[in-house]
Design an enzyme around this catalytic site. Sequence first.
Site, PDB file in Angstrom:
ATOM      1  N   ARG A   1       0.840  -1.206   0.000  1.00 62.41           N
ATOM      2  CA  ARG A   1       0.000   0.000   0.000  1.00 62.41           C
ATOM      3  C   ARG A   1       0.872   1.252   0.000  1.00 62.41           C
ATOM      4  NH1 ARG A   1      -3.098  -3.617  -0.649  1.00 62.41           N
ATOM      5  NH2 ARG A   1      -2.878  -2.955  -2.780  1.00 62.41           N
TER       6      ARG A   1
ATOM      7  N   SER B   1      14.496  15.084   3.658  1.00 61.90           N
ATOM      8  CA  SER B   1      15.484  14.153   4.195  1.00 61.90           C
ATOM      9  C   SER B   1      14.823  12.945   4.849  1.00 61.90           C
ATOM     10  CB  SER B   1      16.358  14.863   5.225  1.00 61.90           C
ATOM     11  OG  SER B   1      17.255  13.955   5.831  1.00 61.90           O
TER      12      SER B   1
ATOM     13  N   GLU C   1       2.048   1.679  -3.414  1.00 60.80           N
ATOM     14  CA  GLU C   1       0.919   2.198  -4.185  1.00 60.80           C
ATOM     15  C   GLU C   1       0.708   3.691  -3.914  1.00 60.80           C
ATOM     16  OE1 GLU C   1      -3.488   0.507  -5.027  1.00 60.80           O
ATOM     17  OE2 GLU C   1      -2.960   0.737  -2.909  1.00 60.80           O
TER      18      GLU C   1
END
Length: 147
Positions: free
Chosen positions: A88, A114, A91
């Site tokens: 996920r 960062s 995704e």
Amino acid sequence: MDRSVVTQKIIEAKVRNGMKWSDIAKAIGESKEWVTAGCLGQMTFTKVQAEAAGKLFDLTDEEMAWLQIVPYKGSLPTAVPTDPLIYRWYEIVSVYGTTIKELIHEEFGDGIMSAIDFSMDIQREPDPKGDRVQVVLSGKYLSYKTY
């Protein structure tokens, strides 16, 4: 022996002893997010932190030494994660990565967020339609320089 062997021993001890990452983090003295990443082989422990982990997980001196060596970060076993929860995140970056990039550049200019000067907080957010996962990522902005 290598870092992955120590990670496996830590996970086995955690399961065997019914430990929670938040309790482990309190014993080591850092956030649950950082300690979890460290126990999973992604962060470098100080000697004091490694010794605290050693007591919790019954680690040998050699295993505690491995916790103090800079790990190979981002070492997932596959290029595209297969674990549903980790996927996920892949995704999310695939769908929203360009949006995140555009909005950071619009707000800050040409640079990056960062992952070194970085913190993360994960909390449960109660919701009548089903609890939600709240993740806050905070990274220092680093501007690209011209030369």
